[in-house]
Design a protein around this motif. Sequence first.
Motif, PDB file in Angstrom:
ATOM      1  N   TYR A 154      -8.580   2.359 -12.372  1.00 18.27           N
ATOM      2  CA  TYR A 154      -7.423   2.837 -11.600  1.00 18.27           C
ATOM      3  C   TYR A 154      -7.104   1.856 -10.480  1.00 18.27           C
ATOM      4  CZ  TYR A 154      -4.704   5.838  -8.442  1.00 18.27           C
ATOM      5  OH  TYR A 154      -3.738   6.356  -7.613  1.00 18.27           O
ATOM      6  N   LYS A 155      -8.147   1.407  -9.785  1.00 18.93           N
ATOM      7  CA  LYS A 155      -7.940   0.465  -8.686  1.00 18.93           C
ATOM      8  C   LYS A 155      -7.386  -0.854  -9.205  1.00 18.93           C
ATOM      9  CE  LYS A 155     -11.386   2.353  -5.501  1.00 18.93           C
ATOM     10  NZ  LYS A 155     -12.712   2.188  -4.889  1.00 18.93           N
ATOM     11  N   THR A 156      -7.944  -1.312 -10.316  1.00 20.55           N
ATOM     12  CA  THR A 156      -7.458  -2.570 -10.886  1.00 20.55           C
ATOM     13  C   THR A 156      -5.984  -2.441 -11.260  1.00 20.55           C
ATOM     14  OG1 THR A 156      -9.650  -2.957 -11.798  1.00 20.55           O
ATOM     15  CG2 THR A 156      -7.859  -4.282 -12.698  1.00 20.55           C
ATOM     16  N   ASN A 197     -12.600   2.330 -11.006  1.00 16.65           N
ATOM     17  CA  ASN A 197     -12.391   0.880 -10.992  1.00 16.65           C
ATOM     18  C   ASN A 197     -11.139   0.494 -11.756  1.00 16.65           C
ATOM     19  OD1 ASN A 197     -14.548   0.285  -9.390  1.00 16.65           O
ATOM     20  ND2 ASN A 197     -15.978   0.021 -11.096  1.00 16.65           N
ATOM     21  N   HIS A 212      -5.838   9.828  -4.212  1.00 18.24           N
ATOM     22  CA  HIS A 212      -5.444   8.439  -3.973  1.00 18.24           C
ATOM     23  C   HIS A 212      -5.734   8.043  -2.531  1.00 18.24           C
ATOM     24  CE1 HIS A 212      -3.008   4.756  -4.298  1.00 18.24           C
ATOM     25  NE2 HIS A 212      -2.626   5.048  -3.072  1.00 18.24           N
ATOM     26  N   TYR A 258      -9.832   7.992  -2.142  1.00 19.57           N
ATOM     27  CA  TYR A 258     -10.641   7.036  -2.901  1.00 19.57           C
ATOM     28  C   TYR A 258     -10.041   5.648  -2.946  1.00 19.57           C
ATOM     29  CZ  TYR A 258     -13.601  10.834  -4.529  1.00 19.57           C
ATOM     30  OH  TYR A 258     -14.474  11.886  -4.581  1.00 19.57           O
ATOM     31  N   TYR A 259      -8.711   5.546  -2.929  1.00 20.70           N
ATOM     32  CA  TYR A 259      -8.102   4.213  -3.010  1.00 20.70           C
ATOM     33  C   TYR A 259      -7.825   3.661  -1.628  1.00 20.70           C
ATOM     34  CZ  TYR A 259      -5.070   0.372  -4.424  1.00 20.70           C
ATOM     35  OH  TYR A 259      -4.518  -0.874  -4.607  1.00 20.70           O
ATOM     36  N   GLU A 260      -7.209   4.478  -0.781  1.00 20.68           N
ATOM     37  CA  GLU A 260      -6.856   4.021   0.553  1.00 20.68           C
ATOM     38  C   GLU A 260      -8.010   4.141   1.544  1.00 20.68           C
ATOM     39  OE1 GLU A 260      -4.214   2.628   2.045  1.00 20.68           O
ATOM     40  OE2 GLU A 260      -3.275   2.286   0.107  1.00 20.68           O
ATOM     41  N   ASP A 293      -3.907  -2.281  -8.005  1.00 19.57           N
ATOM     42  CA  ASP A 293      -3.890  -3.561  -7.285  1.00 19.57           C
ATOM     43  C   ASP A 293      -2.852  -4.509  -7.880  1.00 19.57           C
ATOM     44  OD1 ASP A 293      -7.496  -3.760  -6.576  1.00 19.57           O
ATOM     45  OD2 ASP A 293      -5.846  -2.681  -5.601  1.00 19.57           O
ATOM     46  N   ARG A 312       0.840  -1.203   0.000  1.00 18.28           N
ATOM     47  CA  ARG A 312       0.000   0.000   0.000  1.00 18.28           C
ATOM     48  C   ARG A 312       0.873   1.250   0.000  1.00 18.28           C
ATOM     49  NH1 ARG A 312      -0.476   1.336   5.462  1.00 18.28           N
ATOM     50  NH2 ARG A 312      -2.040   2.902   5.025  1.00 18.28           N
ATOM     51  N   ARG A 359       2.177   1.525  -3.632  1.00 17.21           N
ATOM     52  CA  ARG A 359       1.167   2.017  -4.587  1.00 17.21           C
ATOM     53  C   ARG A 359       0.935   3.510  -4.413  1.00 17.21           C
ATOM     54  NH1 ARG A 359      -2.119  -3.307  -2.932  1.00 17.21           N
ATOM     55  NH2 ARG A 359      -1.089  -4.735  -4.394  1.00 17.21           N
TER      56      ARG A 359
END
Lengths: 155, 496
Positions: free
Chosen positions: B4-6, B2, A114, A117-119, B9, A21, A24
């Motif tokens: 972006y997340k993919t 989605n 980031h 929305y991602y973390e 990941d 994490r 990223r």
Amino acid sequence: MPHTSNRPVDWAKLVTENENRLYRTALSILGSPQEAEDAVQDAFVTYLEKAPVDLENPPAWLMRVLVNGCRSRLRLAWRQVTALPDTLPAPGPEEREELEELWSLPPEERAAIHLFYYEGYSTEEISQMTAVAPGTVRSRLSRARERLRKLLSDV
Amino acid sequence: MNAYKTYLDRQTLSPHAHDRLMALADTPAKKKSVSLQKWSALAACAALLLGLGAYGLGQAGGPVPPHSSTPVADPLASPDPEGDVSTSVSSSEEGDRYGFVALSGADDKMLFPTLPDIAYPAGGSEMAASIALPPGSYANPLHEEDVEIMLWGSLENKDYAHFKAQSQGQVGSVTCTVPAALFWDGFGLTGEARYDGEGNLWRVTLQGSDGTERFTIEMAPGKLPPTCLVPPEGEISEVNGVDVTAWSSFYDSDGDGVKEYHYESAFLTGGIGVRAKFVVPETAGVSQEENENGSVNPLYDMHSDLFIKYVCGNPNFTLDHLLTDDNIPPWEETSFETLEEARQRTDFAPYLPEAAPENAGTFFGRLSYQEGEYNYLFVRWTRMYDNIEVEVRLPEGISNYYFEPTDVNAPECYDYRLYDGPISDAVPEAYRADFYSPTFHAADMSLEVVKARETAHDTGGSSFRFHVLHENGVVVGYTCDGMTAEAVWALIQPTL
């Protein structure tokens, strides 16, 4: 406050649970896998040397150090927009479009997007990580929602 | 998001990098005092500077530290952790702003700059009032060259050119392009130059952070930069012939549970007013041993001292290259005496009241515009403690992006009638920030929504506050004291 060794009992667990994490996040800010790996290493070294003994939330502390480290690496470019870097691992066609949208923001704002929305960090947590007022974080996120229509259309 | 997340990941740390992280646990934690690490870094830089013939000190034509008669330490040599800071000073220190002291221990002797004796008595600043920016004010980001010229005086400066050429790639060298005498290696820098509406420099702000320490330096031509804080009395120290007022405070400013030392200074040098603030966390540079002995890192004020020492009396410190800017964005600031005058601005007229509300009071209106930044006009009536204000914001740049519409089907986000007591107590935290003045889509507006925004005015009567976002991006803000919901609705309905 006395400083003892900050090496936790389960160093492997701390690294394993946080390395990707952090990586990223650094990659989304710096755009280079090599730079991102260096930034992650710096964050863990800083943890060993400077983390308080009674740290309540090591992952959040590590993330904060990482974001500050990325900011130091970028220096004056922290608030400047640049093109999508060639150093990023190749994205798929649909991924490229979303990445290009994200890269239309300067690193300072990309980091907030980031982390939110991602973390999944709150605006309060992001404000502490990026050393700006919570209101400023909310403003940036609000502004980004208008600009990143495709990226955030499914959020 | 989605995709972006993919994509993210899939990204993982390389096995090699993972192994390096795991290996950090195999070596004993080296709790070398950071204060000694800083001394080492200073010594390495100083030795490098001496090896370069003292280039990089940014003092073109000024006296240079001795390099022929004083031993130069190997920058790679480890300092003796038992070493003491001696008070011996190089023989050429007199009259030389770059005097050096020797760190002696065992067989090592290292040299680093003396720090000026600046007093930072305890004292905190108090909030005075907001700074009013000059009309038409705008800001340009600082580029690296701007900072280099500010500190070196000129890119033609032979010291700058030689230092930059020689120091790249050297082991232990500084890689930044600012003078090494500042010891800003590792600091990320950001900044801006702010101008008034005629393109004259108003204030320069330079900020730096290395992830632990941070600083903010404000500069203005000819006078101290304006501040919204009332500084404490401080104490005046003389540095290179310049009177420097300085003070300090100790508190946790960012809520991370760690107090910081705040070193602040204000002075005028070479026609430049400077306000500087250096912030150092309490945990920086304090070893376990020093903590147990109750010692304080003697270098907490190091960066503040070195900056003051560098710029005070330094003819190379300059803002000349930033004093004027020709690219002034078009702007306008106009006041109106009557509603009719304001309504002559045809872009705004469709959103303004056609007539003054009943018993509205004294009128005032103003238009503020800057290309790419903002374009708004407000009209206001004031009677005793009541204000009725309609503010129309046309889309300009990203100024209206802050207004995110509230879901009219989620009354918990905006309806005062659902809550008893103050907002800060009654309204859930998730809704609190926007509850004071939510934004509604124009298509969602109704008398019912206006009624939901009615709250008691603290001097009697009712008060309404909200924004309306029109489809074309125009945002209209309403602040209505002493009115009924029906009267407020009568202001809005013709604009929909």
